[in-house]
Every structure is written in structure tokens, then in C-alpha cells.
Design an enzyme around this catalytic site. Structure first.
Site, mmCIF file in Angstrom:
data_model
loop_
_atom_site.group_PDB
_atom_site.id
_atom_site.type_symbol
_atom_site.label_atom_id
_atom_site.label_comp_id
_atom_site.label_asym_id
_atom_site.label_seq_id
_atom_site.Cartn_x
_atom_site.Cartn_y
_atom_site.Cartn_z
ATOM 1 N N LYS A 1 13.065 -2.757 -8.215
ATOM 2 C CA LYS A 1 13.511 -1.966 -7.063
ATOM 3 C C LYS A 1 13.909 -2.906 -5.922
ATOM 4 C CE LYS A 1 12.996 1.238 -3.625
ATOM 5 N NZ LYS A 1 12.302 0.529 -2.613
ATOM 6 N N ASP A 2 13.128 -3.979 -5.742
ATOM 7 C CA ASP A 2 13.420 -4.985 -4.717
ATOM 8 C C ASP A 2 14.001 -6.209 -5.431
ATOM 9 O OD1 ASP A 2 12.016 -3.832 -2.117
ATOM 10 O OD2 ASP A 2 10.735 -3.421 -3.835
ATOM 11 N N SER B 1 7.570 3.983 -0.731
ATOM 12 C CA SER B 1 6.594 4.469 0.262
ATOM 13 C C SER B 1 7.321 5.096 1.438
ATOM 14 C CB SER B 1 5.721 3.309 0.759
ATOM 15 O OG SER B 1 5.140 2.636 -0.340
ATOM 16 N N ARG B 2 8.548 4.647 1.693
ATOM 17 C CA ARG B 2 9.293 5.149 2.855
ATOM 18 C C ARG B 2 9.904 6.529 2.620
ATOM 19 N NH1 ARG B 2 10.633 -0.641 3.571
ATOM 20 N NH2 ARG B 2 9.809 -1.257 5.596
ATOM 21 N N HIS C 1 4.344 1.688 -8.024
ATOM 22 C CA HIS C 1 3.271 0.687 -7.957
ATOM 23 C C HIS C 1 2.330 0.838 -9.153
ATOM 24 C CE1 HIS C 1 4.132 1.291 -3.497
ATOM 25 N NE2 HIS C 1 4.294 -0.008 -3.616
ATOM 26 N N GLY D 1 0.793 -1.219 0.000
ATOM 27 C CA GLY D 1 0.000 0.000 0.000
ATOM 28 C C GLY D 1 0.827 1.271 0.000
HETATM 29 P P1 AMP Z 1 5.916 -2.566 -1.627
HETATM 30 O O1 AMP Z 1 4.570 -1.945 -1.521
HETATM 31 O O2 AMP Z 1 7.039 -1.669 -1.267
HETATM 32 O O3 AMP Z 1 5.980 -3.928 -0.961
HETATM 33 O O4 AMP Z 1 6.129 -2.860 -3.177
HETATM 34 C C1 AMP Z 1 5.202 -3.603 -3.919
HETATM 35 C C2 AMP Z 1 5.782 -3.879 -5.281
HETATM 36 O O5 AMP Z 1 6.071 -2.649 -5.920
HETATM 37 C C3 AMP Z 1 7.098 -4.669 -5.232
HETATM 38 O O6 AMP Z 1 7.134 -5.593 -6.308
HETATM 39 C C4 AMP Z 1 8.134 -3.583 -5.410
HETATM 40 O O7 AMP Z 1 9.340 -4.043 -5.978
HETATM 41 C C5 AMP Z 1 7.419 -2.647 -6.361
HETATM 42 N N1 AMP Z 1 7.973 -1.290 -6.297
HETATM 43 C C6 AMP Z 1 8.102 -0.510 -5.203
HETATM 44 N N2 AMP Z 1 8.706 0.650 -5.527
HETATM 45 C C7 AMP Z 1 8.977 0.584 -6.846
HETATM 46 C C8 AMP Z 1 9.601 1.461 -7.783
HETATM 47 N N3 AMP Z 1 10.081 2.657 -7.420
HETATM 48 N N4 AMP Z 1 9.700 1.065 -9.066
HETATM 49 C C9 AMP Z 1 9.229 -0.148 -9.462
HETATM 50 N N5 AMP Z 1 8.624 -1.017 -8.627
HETATM 51 C C10 AMP Z 1 8.498 -0.656 -7.344
#
Ligand code: AMP
Length: 298
Positions: free
Chosen positions: A167-168, A204-205, A55, A49
């Protein structure tokens, strides 16, 4: 005769996603759409979220891949350590629903913690040696928590394809390996990192950063780019590549570096020499208490 321009309604339509708060509602909806059409594929984007353009890009990619796009919003307690930011992780479901809908989500799954992490949860996914390095080393148990919840989400959503961000990178590599090793019937699609105009990877951080930290944060990507330039000029020694990125981050920020590591993408294990097409240089650094990560692939 005047030619008629035919514009697909889909091109300019914002979908109003259906929100599912429990697994049964989601399952019913998805199985009725599966029954209605054998070809109705499901693309899935798991998130925690507080959605941003990164995202949204994943969701748009998912919408290109399948007519039904499920986005999950779940701040996974299993992937946070005891002293990490689970309680203060930013949350804004109304905004998430809007952003996800505009990007093409048809269904948003907001599971209750009891659905995904019941107190009796005993069986978890061991992500193996891919989780020993990089973020896995500084966040013990993190990828076990990620893999366990992603597998549970796969079982609930039963997607044909799931979209993850580079990114991850370590997470993406581990999920791909899990899918292959455990014969999970889903394709994994990777999307490149989406960045702010100054190069900072969207996260998000980032909202935690003070104005000064925000100014310094792009130095992580700049340091990695300097290491990438060195690699392109022929340098293959992991230690020298790491030193180049580390030096730039140290010189340009007050951040505490957690790690800078150059590893083969296929193993994520330390190696002296790296190869083009199979190299990941990744970094994590604390700006105050905010831990940011980024990487380049070469
Ligand atoms: P998170 O909400 O941070 O767990 O991320 C959910 C998904 O979004 C994961 O597959 C992340 O790798 C991807 N994501 C987060 N930030 C980015 C970004 N800046 N660029 C591309 N994908 C992202």
C-alpha cells in the site's frame, strides 16, 4: 480402531501479547528469548496503530515467518509535516492490542516519544533520490522521518524479518534500499494491499471520510486499474497512463489530485517509457483534508 484427529493448539489459539512501553523492557524480553533458543527468530511489523485488516494481514504473515512477532505502535511525529494530521491521527491502543493478538502478535512495543524522538536527535537517515518523487515530493522530509524511525526500531527490536505493505510502495522501496545500502541484517517482506470490498485500499485515515467522500474514494483504485488495463494492452508511455487514471479520478470525485505518476519501480524517477515487471503507477488525492494514496504494480 478410531483414528485420532490431532489439532495443533496453535491453529486456534489467540496469543495474549505482552505490552512493552519502553525499549529496555522489550530488549530484556527479546534477549531472554534469543538466549533460550538460537532458532527463535523475530518477525517485526512497524505500524502507527489504529489497526485494520491490512495491518492484521501483515501480522499474520509475520506469524508465518517467525515464532515471535513484535508489532510496534508509534505515531511517528518525524514523518508528519507541520500542517498534517499528527494531532488528530486516530489512536485506540486497546483495540490495537486485541487485533494484533488475534492476528498472532506476541509482543507489542508502544514506545514513549522520548525513546524514539528525543529532543537531542541530530543524526537522521537521508533516503536519497528515491524520496524525491511521488509522496516524497509533496511531503518534504516525510521519508527521512520514516527511514530514521524504522532504522531505530530495527536497532531496538533486531528482527530477522520485517513485514511492510505494498500500500505504501515508495516506503517499501526506500526501506529495502536502506537495508541494502546500510547493510542492515534484516529481510524485508512485502504484503499486497488489502482492500475494502469496493476496492478502496484499507487505511487508518479512511475513518476521516464523510459518507460522500467514502463513496467516491474507490475511484482512485478504479482510475489506476484503467491505467493498468491500458498498460496491459501495450501502452508504455508514462504520460498517457497517468492521464487515463487522472481523468477517471477527476470525472468521478471532487477530490484534489496531489499526483498521479507512472514510474519505474526500481528508481521511482520520471521516465517516458515504462517496462513490464518494473512499473509503479501511484496516486495521491485529497478528499477534503484527507489524503489517500494507492498504487498498482505492473
Ligand atoms: P501505517 O500504520 O499506516 O504506518 O502502516 C503500517 C504498515 O501497514 C505499513 O507497512 C503499511 O504499508 C501497511 N499497510 C497499511 N495499510 C495497508 C493495507 N491496506 N494493505 C496492506 N498493508 C497495509
Amino acid at each position: 480402531m478410531t483414528a485420532l484427529a490431532i489439532v495443533s493448539v496453535h491453529d486456534c489459539e489467540t496469543v495474549n501479547p505482552t505490552i512493552h512501553r519502553d525499549a529496555n523492557s522489550l530488549r530484556e524480553r527479546l534477549s531472554s528469548s534469543r538466549d533460550a533458543s538460537d532458532s527463535s527468530e523475530i518477525a517485526f511489523v512497524p505500524t502507527m496503530g489504529y489497526l485494520h485488516e491490512g495491518h492484521a494481514t501483515l501480522i499474520r504473515r509475520a506469524a508465518e515467518l517467525a515464532p515471535r512477532v513484535v508489532v510496534s505502535v508509534f505515531v511517528n511525529p518525524l514523518q508528519f509535516g507541520p500542517n498534517e494530521d499528527f494531532d488528530r491521527y486516530p489512536r485506540d491502543l486497546d483495540r490495537d492490542v486485541r487485533v494484533a493478538g488475534e492476528a498472532g502478535a506476541t509482543d507489542i512495543f508502544v514506545p514513549a516519544a522520548a525513546d524514539l524522538t528525543p529532543s537531542g536527535l541530530r543524526v537522521t537517515v537521508d533516503p536519497g533520490p528515491l524520496a524525491d518523487s511521488l509522496c516524497g515530493r509533496s511531503r518534504p522530509g516525510h521519508f527521512r522521518g520514516v527511514a530514521t524511525i524504522v532504522l531505530k526500531l530495527f536497532n531496538l527490536v533486531r528482527p530477522d524479518v520485517a513485514v511492510f505493505g505494498w500500500k505504501d510502495a515508495q516506503q517499501l522501496v526506500i526501506i529495502r534500499r536502506m537495508v541494502e545500502d546500510l547493510n542492515i541484517p534484516v529481510r524485508i517482506e512485502g504484503v499486497e494491499t488489502i482492500r475494502e470490498p469496493d476496492g478502496l485500499a484499507m487505511s487508518s485515515r479512511n475513518v476521516y471520510l464523510s459518507p460522500e467522500e467514502r463513496c467516491q474514494a474507490p475511484a482512485i483504485q478504479q482510475g489506476l486499474q484503467r491505467a493498468a488495463a491500458l498498460f496491459q494492452s501495450g501502452e508504455r508511455c508514462a504520460e498517457r497512463l497517468e492521464a487515463e487514471a487522472r481523468h477517471h479520478i477527476e470525472q468521478n470525485t471532487a477530490a484534489r489530485i496531489d499526483y498521479v505518476q507512472a514510474v519505474p519501480l526500481s528508481t521511482l524517477q520520471p521516465a517516458e517509457k515504462l517496462q513490464p515487471g518494473n512499473t509503479l503507477i501511484a496516486a495521491a488525492a485529497f478528499f477534503g483534508t484527507t489524503r489517500l494514496i494507492d498504487n498498482v504494480r505492473l
